[in-house]
Design an enzyme around this catalytic site. Structure first.
Site, short mmCIF file in Angstrom:
data_model
loop_
_atom_site.label_atom_id
_atom_site.label_comp_id
_atom_site.label_asym_id
_atom_site.label_seq_id
_atom_site.Cartn_x
_atom_site.Cartn_y
_atom_site.Cartn_z
N ASP A 66 -16.67 -62.20 -21.53
CA ASP A 66 -17.72 -62.57 -20.58
C ASP A 66 -17.70 -61.52 -19.49
O ASP A 66 -16.66 -61.30 -18.85
CB ASP A 66 -17.43 -63.95 -19.96
CG ASP A 66 -17.58 -65.08 -20.98
OD1 ASP A 66 -18.05 -64.83 -22.10
OD2 ASP A 66 -17.22 -66.22 -20.64
N ASP A 123 -25.08 -73.52 -25.16
CA ASP A 123 -24.15 -73.95 -24.10
C ASP A 123 -24.32 -75.45 -23.86
O ASP A 123 -24.93 -75.86 -22.87
CB ASP A 123 -24.45 -73.20 -22.79
CG ASP A 123 -24.29 -71.69 -22.94
OD1 ASP A 123 -23.28 -71.26 -23.50
OD2 ASP A 123 -25.20 -70.95 -22.51
O1 1PR Z 1 -28.98 -67.35 -21.11
O2 1PR Z 1 -29.65 -65.56 -22.70
O3 1PR Z 1 -28.98 -64.99 -20.36
O4 1PR Z 1 -27.31 -65.75 -22.03
C1 1PR Z 1 -26.23 -65.94 -21.18
C2 1PR Z 1 -24.99 -65.95 -22.01
O5 1PR Z 1 -23.89 -65.96 -21.11
C3 1PR Z 1 -24.88 -67.16 -22.90
O6 1PR Z 1 -24.38 -66.77 -24.14
C4 1PR Z 1 -23.86 -68.05 -22.18
O7 1PR Z 1 -23.04 -68.73 -23.10
C5 1PR Z 1 -23.04 -67.03 -21.40
N1 1PR Z 1 -22.57 -67.57 -20.10
C6 1PR Z 1 -23.32 -67.79 -19.01
N2 1PR Z 1 -22.54 -68.22 -18.01
C7 1PR Z 1 -21.29 -68.27 -18.46
C8 1PR Z 1 -20.11 -68.68 -17.71
O8 1PR Z 1 -19.00 -68.78 -18.24
N3 1PR Z 1 -20.29 -68.96 -16.44
N4 1PR Z 1 -20.24 -67.76 -20.58
C9 1PR Z 1 -21.30 -67.85 -19.79
C10 1PR Z 1 -20.08 -68.45 -21.64
C11 1PR Z 1 -18.53 -69.13 -23.03
C12 1PR Z 1 -17.86 -68.50 -24.14
C13 1PR Z 1 -16.40 -68.34 -23.83
C14 1PR Z 1 -15.80 -69.38 -24.73
C15 1PR Z 1 -14.36 -69.18 -25.05
N5 1PR Z 1 -18.83 -68.22 -22.03
O9 1PR Z 1 -18.44 -67.48 -24.76
O10 1PR Z 1 -16.06 -67.05 -24.02
O11 1PR Z 1 -16.02 -70.66 -24.14
O12 1PR Z 1 -13.59 -69.33 -23.93
P1 1PR Z 1 -12.10 -69.86 -24.05
O13 1PR Z 1 -11.54 -69.34 -25.33
O14 1PR Z 1 -11.40 -69.25 -22.88
O15 1PR Z 1 -12.16 -71.35 -23.98
P2 1PR Z 1 -28.79 -65.95 -21.49
#
Ligand code: 1PR
Length: 580
Positions: free
Chosen positions: A277, A435
């Protein structure tokens, strides 16, 4: 921005055969779509030089192929005219995009005719993916379209009714049918495939087939005749094994002894994906961050963005550690315009120079109008990501809006980012990132969405739950469930689903098996389980209990709590096939 050597004209209609028209198949006949044969003469230059001629008709990302060739110490000469093909000492044709537009370009430019002459003269050739399929007589992709007609057979679609997920995405095993030289080092290792169409072996083409692969059907994984090679898989994305395939093509007289690998590949492997991320911290530096239930700020007075490392360095590390794929999510892409966020594009460019497994990038893929009033379509945003080294793009928020509209109207407009990108680049290049947040309920009839009976009841003893989709990085809940979204985006052209879970994110307590079961049973495209991995057992649990094709983790890898290799060794011990 790199200018493509050719400007493709995507109007496949002229190549479209009416389905009812019987296809006259003449053995080794040429496509009638090709221009009348010119008598080309071939002036082969010395095969010892360090130049590779690359046929790139500009329809997609061949950056990885370029990077792999450069990594192996060769310079690239781009084909500009048919004569460049004829004068090549070795030619690589990494076909990308769909069959019909590729044939259109080859036919109109005279390249197809030159290609046939070159191959018929047994000059060193390596076709990759579509670069293999185009050698056949025809393909059913985009209707029934004539190919170059050098190899007997029609390229058809995988049959998903047999329970196999289409596209065929991931690391699969080869069955070597004959000595093919370039596959000498492959041993029992997996190679990376990503495609929905395949050619089948038959009596008519058996002289060509050098290896096959099983995925529901036994299909052609590679062909070889003399100096002419083509592979359905992607050597440039198959890690060290893939690089050694390219090396053997580029140095055909190599006396390097065959490597006897310790691999045990027998079928499609479950993938282990490392996710980064990425966002700018408060100083404006692009960092890898990681949230707890999507909150990426430290629980301190300064409340700064958690910084877990540099994106390019970490991606390279994960590649070396054995990650089967690396995903970058630009997590503030929903509010910042990604094409203005040049560091992210740089990250992709640098990473793709040294990382030879698939790269996915997501965040901010949508239409955008900048402060000067210039409009950028989501297709342009995706194109820039692909050009910078992405193999797949992942759409989050915009896919939610598209699915809501589709469910409301029942009409596919063809105009959503999802539909447009998958039409141009193929659905195997489009991931939808979901999400969802768990919402407990007492009675499944309380909501209009698909519910599940949860394996552990909710805080107030609730026995059921539905999964509410969110947009803007979990900030806004939407009136659509993860199940409904998954089914809708599959119909709209998604090739894969990245299934996060806000409740489990960063908790290290395991994947949400209920959610992964619900979604992986609902669709026939591959599903990546994400969020919550804490120990290797969590990976074996999700693969044993659900139909997930891959499992993704972030925190445990960034904090170096569990090495990727330990996850793989554990999976192997549990009898789950992985790439090693
Ligand atoms: O809406 O098209 O602009 O895409 C935004 C992208 O960014 C989406 O794929 C969304 O999942 C991601 N995103 C947005 N905000 C966050 C955040 O964390 N604040 N991250 C985010 C999502 C989730 C996973 C993470 C897993 C594994 N991250 O990809 O890496 O949950 O984590 P872990 O193994 O530590 O539990 P758009």
């Amino acid at each position: 921005m790199e200018a493509p050597p050719f400007t493709p004209s995507y109007s496949p209609s002229s190549l479209l055969l009416r389905r009812k028209t019987p296809l006259t198949v003449t053995k080794f006949s040429r496509s009638p779509n090709l221009k009348t044969r010119t008598n080309f003469s071939i002036r082969a230059s010395s095969s010892t030089d360090s130049v590779v001629t690359l046929l790139d008709y500009g329809a997609g990302n061949v950056r990885s192929v370029r990077n792999a060739i450069k990594f192996l110490g060769f310079e690239i000469k781009d084909v500009q005219t048919p004569e460049d093909i004829l004068n090549a000492s070795r030619l690589i044709f990494p076909g990308v995009g769909a069959f019909a537009p590729a044939m259109e370009v080859l036919s109109k430019s005279g390249m197809g005719e030159a290609l046939c002459s070159y191959i018929e003269k047994d000059r060193p050739f390596l076709g990759i993916c579509l670069g293999l399929q185009l050698l056949f007589e025809s393909s059913e992709e985009n209707g029934l379209i004539k190919g170059l007609g050098l190899i007997p057979g029609t390229v058809g679609r995988f049959d998903s009714s047999k329970g196999f997920r289409v596209p065929h995405i991931g690391w699969n095993a080869l069955k070597i049918a004959k000595d093919s030289e370039i596959l000498d080092d492959i041993g029992n290792h997996h190679v990376y495939f990503v495609h929905s169409y395949r050619a089948m072996p038959s009596d008519d083409n058996k002289e060509w087939v050098s290896s096959t692969c099983d995925y529901g059907d036994k299909f052609i994984a590679s062909i070889r005749r003399g100096n002419v090679h083509a592979v359905q898989f992607h050597p440039e994305k198959s890690g060290d094994v893939g690089l050694s395939i390219l090396r053997r093509f580029l140095y055909p007289k190599s006396t390097a002894a065959k490597k006897t690998g310790e691999g045990k590949a027998s079928k499609l492997a479950k993938r282990v994906i490392a996710c980064l991320d990425v966002r700018a911290n408060d100083n404006g530096d692009l960092v890898v961050t990681k949230g707890d239930q999507y909150d990426v700020r430290e629980n301190t007075e300064e409340n700064e963005v958690r910084n877990l490392g540099k994106p390019v360095e970490l991606a390279e590390q994960y590649y070396k550690d054995g990650a089967d794929e690396v995903s970058f999510l630009n997590i503030t892409g929903f509010r910042d315009f990604p094409l203005g966020d040049l560091p992210m594009l740089q990250v992709l460019r640098y990473t793709s120079e040294n990382v030879f497994v698939p790269l996915t990038v997501g965040g901010g893929i949508r239409d955008f109008t900048d402060s000067q009033g210039r409009h950028y379509s989501s297709l342009e945003v995706a194109a820039e990501y692909f050009r910078s080294g992405a193999d797949k793009i992942s759409i989050g928020s915009d896919a939610v809006y598209a699915a809501e509209e589709y469910i409301r109207t029942g009409v596919k407009t063809g105009k959503t980012s999802l539909e447009q990108i998958s039409r141009v680049y193929g659905n195997q290049a489009v991931v939808v990132s979901i999400d969802p947040r768990r919402v407990y309920i007492n009675d499944p009839n309380d909501v209009q969405f698909q519910t599940i009976k949860v394996s552990s009841s909710g805080p107030n003893g609730e026995e059921y739950a539905w999964y509410q989709c969110t947009v803007n990085g979990g900030r806004e809940g939407r009136p659509i469930g993860a199940y409904e979204l998954a089914k809708a985006v599959e119909e709209l052209g998604a090739g894969e689903i990245l299934l996060n879970c806000i409740d489990c994110d960063g908790q290290g307590k395991g994947f949400d098996v209920d959610l992964v079961t619900l979604i992986s049973d609902a669709v026939s495209i591959p599903v990546i389980a994400s969020s919550g991995a804490g120990v290797p057992d969590h990976f074996s649990e999700v693969f044993a209990k659900t139909n997930a094709s891959a499992a993704l983790a972030a925190g445990i890898f960034h904090r170096k709590e569990v090495p990727i290799q330990s996850v793989k060794e554990h999976l192997l011990k549990e009898g789950i096939e992985v790439r090693i």
